[in-house]
Design an enzyme around this catalytic site. Structure first.
Site, PDB file in Angstrom:
ATOM      1  N   GLY A   9      55.126  15.132 106.971  1.00  0.00           N
ATOM      2  CA  GLY A   9      55.905  14.161 108.013  1.00  0.00           C
ATOM      3  C   GLY A   9      57.348  14.147 107.327  1.00  0.00           C
ATOM      4  O   GLY A   9      58.201  13.129 107.210  1.00  0.00           O
ATOM      5  N   ALA A  34      51.301   8.229 101.836  1.00  0.00           N
ATOM      6  CA  ALA A  34      51.606   7.007 101.894  1.00  0.00           C
ATOM      7  C   ALA A  34      51.468   6.377 103.467  1.00  0.00           C
ATOM      8  O   ALA A  34      50.619   6.465 104.107  1.00  0.00           O
ATOM      9  CB  ALA A  34      53.146   6.715 101.294  1.00  0.00           C
ATOM     10  N   THR A 135      60.276  31.929 104.337  1.00  0.00           N
ATOM     11  CA  THR A 135      61.108  30.876 104.195  1.00  0.00           C
ATOM     12  C   THR A 135      61.086  29.982 105.561  1.00  0.00           C
ATOM     13  O   THR A 135      60.531  30.364 106.380  1.00  0.00           O
ATOM     14  CB  THR A 135      62.757  31.216 104.120  1.00  0.00           C
ATOM     15  N   HIS A 202      66.548  29.739  93.756  1.00  0.00           N
ATOM     16  CA  HIS A 202      66.643  28.182  93.276  1.00  0.00           C
ATOM     17  C   HIS A 202      66.604  28.283  91.564  1.00  0.00           C
ATOM     18  O   HIS A 202      67.501  27.763  91.065  1.00  0.00           O
ATOM     19  CB  HIS A 202      65.528  27.602  94.099  1.00  0.00           C
ATOM     20  N   ARG A 317      62.908  20.034  93.158  1.00  0.00           N
ATOM     21  CA  ARG A 317      62.060  20.873  93.763  1.00  0.00           C
ATOM     22  C   ARG A 317      62.353  22.321  93.260  1.00  0.00           C
ATOM     23  O   ARG A 317      61.691  23.201  93.483  1.00  0.00           O
ATOM     24  CB  ARG A 317      61.862  20.658  95.370  1.00  0.00           C
TER      25      ARG A 317
HETATM   26  P1  NAD Z   1      60.386  17.318 102.775  1.00  0.00           P
HETATM   27  O1  NAD Z   1      60.810  16.733 101.181  1.00  0.00           O
HETATM   28  O2  NAD Z   1      61.020  16.753 104.009  1.00  0.00           O
HETATM   29  O3  NAD Z   1      58.800  17.035 103.188  1.00  0.00           O
HETATM   30  C1  NAD Z   1      57.854  16.519 102.351  1.00  0.00           C
HETATM   31  C2  NAD Z   1      56.737  16.136 102.905  1.00  0.00           C
HETATM   32  O4  NAD Z   1      55.580  16.684 102.721  1.00  0.00           O
HETATM   33  C3  NAD Z   1      56.382  14.566 102.790  1.00  0.00           C
HETATM   34  O5  NAD Z   1      57.206  13.881 103.909  1.00  0.00           O
HETATM   35  C4  NAD Z   1      55.106  14.649 103.107  1.00  0.00           C
HETATM   36  O6  NAD Z   1      54.582  14.654 104.254  1.00  0.00           O
HETATM   37  C5  NAD Z   1      54.627  15.801 102.611  1.00  0.00           C
HETATM   38  N1  NAD Z   1      53.949  15.796 101.243  1.00  0.00           N
HETATM   39  C6  NAD Z   1      54.709  15.863 100.265  1.00  0.00           C
HETATM   40  N2  NAD Z   1      53.628  15.646  99.034  1.00  0.00           N
HETATM   41  C7  NAD Z   1      52.708  15.529  99.784  1.00  0.00           C
HETATM   42  C8  NAD Z   1      51.293  15.280  99.190  1.00  0.00           C
HETATM   43  N3  NAD Z   1      51.187  15.155  97.709  1.00  0.00           N
HETATM   44  N4  NAD Z   1      50.327  15.264  99.788  1.00  0.00           N
HETATM   45  C9  NAD Z   1      50.442  15.507 101.293  1.00  0.00           C
HETATM   46  N5  NAD Z   1      51.517  15.533 101.854  1.00  0.00           N
HETATM   47  C10 NAD Z   1      52.441  15.598 101.055  1.00  0.00           C
HETATM   48  O7  NAD Z   1      60.301  18.776 102.628  1.00  0.00           O
HETATM   49  P2  NAD Z   1      61.004  19.762 103.853  1.00  0.00           P
HETATM   50  O8  NAD Z   1      62.580  19.851 103.713  1.00  0.00           O
HETATM   51  O9  NAD Z   1      60.387  19.366 105.136  1.00  0.00           O
HETATM   52  O10 NAD Z   1      60.471  21.119 103.416  1.00  0.00           O
HETATM   53  C11 NAD Z   1      59.238  21.862 103.498  1.00  0.00           C
HETATM   54  C12 NAD Z   1      59.106  23.071 102.742  1.00  0.00           C
HETATM   55  O11 NAD Z   1      60.249  23.990 103.419  1.00  0.00           O
HETATM   56  C13 NAD Z   1      59.370  23.008 101.205  1.00  0.00           C
HETATM   57  O12 NAD Z   1      58.845  23.923 100.639  1.00  0.00           O
HETATM   58  C14 NAD Z   1      60.885  23.421 101.192  1.00  0.00           C
HETATM   59  O13 NAD Z   1      61.480  23.832  99.888  1.00  0.00           O
HETATM   60  C15 NAD Z   1      61.211  24.236 102.202  1.00  0.00           C
HETATM   61  N6  NAD Z   1      62.341  24.523 102.803  1.00  0.00           N
HETATM   62  C16 NAD Z   1      63.173  23.554 103.227  1.00  0.00           C
HETATM   63  C17 NAD Z   1      64.354  23.631 103.868  1.00  0.00           C
HETATM   64  C18 NAD Z   1      65.077  22.516 104.487  1.00  0.00           C
HETATM   65  O14 NAD Z   1      66.213  22.574 104.892  1.00  0.00           O
HETATM   66  N7  NAD Z   1      64.524  21.601 104.733  1.00  0.00           N
HETATM   67  C19 NAD Z   1      65.165  24.943 103.630  1.00  0.00           C
HETATM   68  C20 NAD Z   1      64.299  26.044 103.158  1.00  0.00           C
HETATM   69  C21 NAD Z   1      63.035  25.773 102.537  1.00  0.00           C
END
Ligand code: NAD
Length: 390
Positions: A9, A34, A135, A202, A317
């Site tokens: 989410g 949560a 990615t 990173h 992270r």
């Molecule tokens: P985010 O922090 O927005 O998402 C975290 C979500 O993961 C939470 O909202 C929850 O739904 C879920 N989560 C976290 N811990 C959990 C747990 N213990 N159990 C179940 N669900 C859990 O992350 P994001 O930005 O959506 O990124 C997702 C992935 O993509 C990550 O690996 C991030 O490093 C990578 N990434 C993100 C971006 C970006 O721009 N957002 C860019 C490149 C890579």
């Protein structure tokens, strides 16, 4: 199109819900963390769906069902997308394992390192297909929870691996309408694991720019820039990490004839390929980071320590995900093929202190926290023959 289930989410999940709903998938969401399921539901009901803003255009998708209970959303899924940080892959796979249909394909966006080892250890004999992206296709942020997300940049090309590899073309066909990025197939998960550039960028920049600044305090406006701040010593660290990955890929190719080391790009090749229209000066690795429009304004992760006073967040992270699910996996593969990795070791040793973990001890992957990583050794892969089989 039939049913697609998005696990998560967060930022990526918001964008995926909008895009997949927009192109006609029946989208369900598994959000067990949560109260996310209720908050998502409440947000979606405000506008009837989630919006993804590209700047020049906006798309909207409406999820069909959102639940924290796997039995309500996992059965019947043709595709399951884990839009999660790597540390949530294991618990999520465990929660959904008993609810999967036989022909389902489960993919991680992004896979990070060793996703295949973990997925097959949790989902044995279920006949499922797995895939992973190197990615996330976008840089994205939620602007209003459950309602709207911003797509800040889109990568031109993203690598993809699948297991069994014969499923690659079917999965590519399913995913292509979702992404505007070109999907570049890898012939194995091993090459995708080695090609993961987040594990270099990173921790490499955190080490280059954050080392020795533990006691420093910054006003909000003065928090150092992450990518634009890459200086010559940091670029040197990044280059050394990339060179060590190339050495590992070469050594793997020498012992596994089916492995194609050319699938593992150098960091400089990768950044030019991922951001061809965004980089003003790609003449060096440093300049490619400094002049990439997609990276403008992004700062070192920080935490507040007082009124308008911030410290670098060494538990963010960029280390907490990319070391145990990145550099340590690389180090494990290097150990199997007998390649020395002095820079990878240096960065792991520095990072593990900040994470209060022990992975690498006296030059060996023998620390008590190794079990929390996806090093191949954790999954019983101790020899080249076992690596080849995996
Ligand atoms: P985010 O922090 O927005 O998402 C975290 C979500 O993961 C939470 O909202 C929850 O739904 C879920 N989560 C976290 N811990 C959990 C747990 N213990 N159990 C179940 N669900 C859990 O992350 P994001 O930005 O959506 O990124 C997702 C992935 O993509 C990550 O690996 C991030 O490093 C990578 N990434 C993100 C971006 C970006 O721009 N957002 C860019 C490149 C890579």
């Amino acid at each position: 199109m039939s049913k697609l289930t998005i696990c998560g989410g967060g930022n990526a999940a918001h964008v995926l819900i909008a895009l997949a709903g927009h192109i006609g998938w029946d989208v369900d969401v598994f959000a067990p963390l949560a109260d996310e399921a209720e908050r998502l539901q409440a947000g979606v009901s405000v506008r009837g769906g989630i919006l993804a803003n590209y700047g020049h255009k906006t798309v909207m998708g409406r999820p069909r069902r959102i639940s924290a209970t796997p039995a309500e959303v996992i059965p019947g899924s043709e595709l399951i997308l884990l839009a999660l940080p790597a540390f949530a892959h294991g618990s999520t796979l465990q929660s959904i394992a008993d609810h999967l249909d036989r022909e389902v394909a489960i993919g991680a966006l992004p896979a990070r390192g060793g996703f295949d080892y973990q997925a097959f250890s949790i989902l044995p004999n279920k006949g499922v297909r797995i895939f992973g992206l190197q990615t996330l296709p976008w840089a994205c942020r939620i602007s209003t929870y459950g309602q709207e997300a911003e797509i800040l940049g889109t990568k031109a090309e993203v690598d993809l691996a699948a297991a069994p590899a014969a499923e690659l073309s079917r999965i590519t066909q399913q995913l292509e309408p979702l992404f505007s990025s070109k999907l570049s197939p890898h012939s194995s998960f091993l090459s995708l694991t080695l090609a993961n550039t987040g594990q270099l960028i990173h921790p490499g920049i955190m080490y280059g720019l954050g080392r020795g600044k533990e006691g420093d305090r910054f006003a909000q406006d003065d928090i150092p820039l992450f990518y634009q701040g890459v200086d010559d010593p940091t670029a040197h660290v990044l280059q050394s990490l990339s060179d060590e990955v190339q050495a590992i890929a070469g050594a793997v190719a020498a012992v596994l004839p089916d492995f194609n080391p050319r699938e593992v790009a150098t960091l400089h090749e990768w950044i030019l390929r991922a951001y061809p229209a965004d980089i003003a000066d790609g003449s060096s690795l440093r300049r490619a980071f400094n002049t990439n429009r997609a990276y403008v304004g992004l700062k070192l992760p920080s935490r507040p320590v007082g009124p308008n006073s911030f410290a670098i967040d060494y538990k963010a992270r960029y280390l907490a995900e990319d070391v145990p699910f990145g550099l340590v996996v690389l180090r494990g593969i290097a150990a199997l093929v007998g390649v020395r990795t002095p820079t990878i070791d240096e960065v792991i040793i520095w990072a593990q202190e900040h994470l209060d973990k022990q992975y690498l001890v006296n030059g060996e992957l023998s620390g008590p926290n190794l079990v929390e990583t996806r090093a191949p050794q954790i999954y019983g892969i101790q020899t080249l023959a076992q690596l080849a089989k995996a």
